[in-house]
Design an enzyme around this catalytic site. Structure first.
Site, PDB file in Angstrom:
ATOM      1  N   ASP A 195     -80.531 135.685  16.332  1.00 51.12           N
ATOM      2  CA  ASP A 195     -81.517 135.569  17.409  1.00 51.12           C
ATOM      3  C   ASP A 195     -81.724 136.943  18.058  1.00 51.12           C
ATOM      4  O   ASP A 195     -82.849 137.413  18.258  1.00 51.12           O
ATOM      5  CB  ASP A 195     -80.977 134.555  18.433  1.00 51.12           C
ATOM      6  CG  ASP A 195     -82.026 134.090  19.415  1.00 51.12           C
ATOM      7  OD1 ASP A 195     -83.200 134.460  19.247  1.00 51.12           O
ATOM      8  OD2 ASP A 195     -81.670 133.360  20.360  1.00 51.12           O
ATOM      9  N   ASP A 248     -72.182 144.814  15.940  1.00 50.79           N
ATOM     10  CA  ASP A 248     -72.484 145.963  16.806  1.00 50.79           C
ATOM     11  C   ASP A 248     -73.013 147.130  15.976  1.00 50.79           C
ATOM     12  O   ASP A 248     -73.970 147.803  16.366  1.00 50.79           O
ATOM     13  CB  ASP A 248     -71.269 146.368  17.666  1.00 50.79           C
ATOM     14  CG  ASP A 248     -69.928 146.059  17.023  1.00 50.79           C
ATOM     15  OD1 ASP A 248     -69.931 145.519  15.898  1.00 50.79           O
ATOM     16  OD2 ASP A 248     -68.898 146.370  17.616  1.00 50.79           O
ATOM     17  N   ASP A 296     -85.043 139.949  17.470  1.00 49.49           N
ATOM     18  CA  ASP A 296     -85.875 140.464  18.570  1.00 49.49           C
ATOM     19  C   ASP A 296     -85.841 141.986  18.568  1.00 49.49           C
ATOM     20  O   ASP A 296     -86.844 142.652  18.790  1.00 49.49           O
ATOM     21  CB  ASP A 296     -85.385 139.940  19.930  1.00 49.49           C
ATOM     22  CG  ASP A 296     -86.147 138.699  20.367  1.00 49.49           C
ATOM     23  OD1 ASP A 296     -86.597 137.963  19.461  1.00 49.49           O
ATOM     24  OD2 ASP A 296     -86.288 138.467  21.585  1.00 49.49           O
ATOM     25  N   LYS A 348     -68.628 139.414  13.134  1.00 51.51           N
ATOM     26  CA  LYS A 348     -67.760 140.121  14.092  1.00 51.51           C
ATOM     27  C   LYS A 348     -66.320 139.799  13.687  1.00 51.51           C
ATOM     28  O   LYS A 348     -65.534 139.242  14.464  1.00 51.51           O
ATOM     29  CB  LYS A 348     -68.109 139.652  15.523  1.00 51.51           C
ATOM     30  CG  LYS A 348     -67.435 140.412  16.639  1.00 51.51           C
ATOM     31  CD  LYS A 348     -67.956 141.806  16.834  1.00 51.51           C
ATOM     32  CE  LYS A 348     -67.174 142.524  17.908  1.00 51.51           C
ATOM     33  NZ  LYS A 348     -67.447 143.962  17.977  1.00 51.51           N
ATOM     34  N   TYR A 371     -74.897 128.081  19.405  1.00 51.26           N
ATOM     35  CA  TYR A 371     -75.901 127.276  20.103  1.00 51.26           C
ATOM     36  C   TYR A 371     -75.680 125.775  19.970  1.00 51.26           C
ATOM     37  O   TYR A 371     -76.340 124.985  20.626  1.00 51.26           O
ATOM     38  CB  TYR A 371     -77.311 127.625  19.599  1.00 51.26           C
ATOM     39  CG  TYR A 371     -77.774 129.028  19.962  1.00 51.26           C
ATOM     40  CD1 TYR A 371     -76.989 129.854  20.763  1.00 51.26           C
ATOM     41  CD2 TYR A 371     -78.983 129.521  19.512  1.00 51.26           C
ATOM     42  CE1 TYR A 371     -77.397 131.131  21.089  1.00 51.26           C
ATOM     43  CE2 TYR A 371     -79.406 130.800  19.850  1.00 51.26           C
ATOM     44  CZ  TYR A 371     -78.603 131.604  20.627  1.00 51.26           C
ATOM     45  OH  TYR A 371     -79.016 132.871  20.954  1.00 51.26           O
TER      46      TYR A 371
END
Ligand SMILES: NC(=O)c1ccc[n+]([C@@H]2O[C@H](COP(=O)([O-])OP(=O)(O)OC[C@H]3O[C@@H](n4cnc5c(N)ncnc54)[C@H](O)[C@@H]3O)[C@@H](O)[C@H]2O)c1
Length: 355
Positions: free
Chosen positions: A247, A223, A251, A191, A141
């Site tokens: 992020d 994942d 959620d 990752k 970001y």
């Protein structure tokens, strides 16, 4: 004690949940003889409408001078044009960066009375009690270059995922310190099979872990983590991860708790100054109706009392009151209840006034 709190209610349901939470904060402070000074500023879409920017210099400076910052939510369809040069979330990103709050703590617990509100099977939800620590001021970001350009091959866009070792180290270290006070397990999510930044992340996490022999460390690909969050959520204690991974995963984790409206967060850096906000957005679909669930904002106030003001008893008092209210099935519409935002605050206040 005496403290200055900057209030940034923001857009949509932000002001509604903020007003509910501040009523509770004021009552607890009064009860316990603390003197809190509040200053309110605009952020997000409402600030763009008034000042042309998502956060003014004045508001930012006031936040820097405060002991803690409480934020509602920013954004909404009115300011959603992706081509606009001024956007509501710029205020939020600037605030996080300028306050140096590099770690976003998002606790996820499943209240036994809300097991039915989650789409998961009740047995999968038993014992869910985790904290996700999301890196907040670096990663995808914030990385540069970030651009969009027309090229002979077509239009292209670039985002950059960049980390320095010290940025990883400080957030992972905070995760270990938290885990040491809990079930003593850290899961570092990356990752590393694909991304160079993740390989650095993993190495640094390993190095930090050696300083905490009493805490176990495991590495998990993002994942796999997204799958395990749903298939065996109770197996996690503290998760620490990159900004965008965090992020998305938080959620997903909010589904466990039954509603987006339930979850609080604290953003911390090296000083006591912290930024506290619910994890949900401005929920334009329900804004102005007095039906938003204020629990995420109320529990964010509890986190503020704990981490910035060091008032553990007061923080627990609010958490217990919320727990009790939910146990008695007094709920807002998102959880199948009929209480308004205001009424939810009333019942929490009532419980606190009796203790
Ligand atoms: N930190 C922030 O300020 C933040 C975070 C996420 C999204 N946003 C912004 O919010 C706007 C709406 O985004 P979105 O719809 O993707 O996410 P959202 O979190 O605002 O809403 C998602 C869904 O959850 C419901 N919901 C959210 N909070 C609730 C609450 N407290 N009580 C009851 N129901 C609740 C909403 O009604 C909606 O159906 C967008 O402009 C987005 O950019 C802001």
């Amino acid at each position: 004690m005496e403290a200055r709190i900057a209030l940034l209610p923001g857009d949509g349901i932000g002001p509604e949940v903020m007003s509910a939470a501040v009523r509770i904060l004021k009552m607890v402070a009064e009860h316990r003889g603390h003197k809190l000074h509040f200053e309110e500023y605009l952020i997000g879409g409402c600030s763009i409408d008034t000042f042309g920017v998502a956060l003014t210099e004045e508001a930012l400076n006031a936040c820097k001078k405060a002991d803690a910052v409480l934020l509602g939510a920013v954004g909404g369809p009115k300011w959603d044009n992706p081509a606009a040069s001024v956007r509501p979330e710029q205020g939020l990103l600037m605030l996080r960066k300028e306050l140096g709050v590099y770690a976003n703590l998002r606790p996820v617990r499943v209240h036994p009375a809300l097991v039915h509100a989650s789409p998961l099977k009740p047995q999968q939800l038993q014992g869910v009690d985790m904290i996700v620590v999301r890196e907040l001021t670096g990663g995808l970001y914030f990385g540069k270059p970030r651009l969009r350009e027309k090229t002979p091959q077509g239009e292209r866009a670039i985002d950059t995922l960049e980390y320095y070792d010290f940025e990883v180290e400080r957030v992972v270290d905070l995760a270990f310190r938290l885990a040491a006070t809990r079930r003593k397990m850290v899961t570092s999510v990356d990752k590393a099979n694909v991304l160079e930044s993740s390989r650095l992340w993993r190495q640094v996490a390993q190095r930090v872990g050696e300083r905490y022999p009493q805490v176990s460390l495991s590495h998990m690909l993002v994942d796999t983590a997204s799958m395990r969050l749903i298939s065996s959520p109770a197996s996690f204690d503290v998760i620490v991860t990159e900004n965008m991974f965090g992020d998305i995963l938080t959620d997903e984790a909010s589904v466990l708790a039954g509603s987006m409206g339930m979850l609080p967060s604290a953003s911390l850096g090296n000083s006591n100054l912290g930024l506290y906000e619910p994890i949900h957005g401005s929920a334009p679909d329900i804004a102005g109706k007095d039906i938003a669930n204020p629990v995420g904002m109320i529990l964010s106030v509890a986190m503020m009392l704990r981490y910035s003001l060091k008032l553990e008893e007061e923080a627990s008092l609010i958490e217990k009151a919320v727990d009790q209210v939910i146990s008695s099935q007094q709920l807002t519409a998102d959880l199948g209840g009929s209480l308004t935002t205001r009424q939810m605050a009333d019942v929490v206040l009532e419980y606190i006034s009796k203790t």
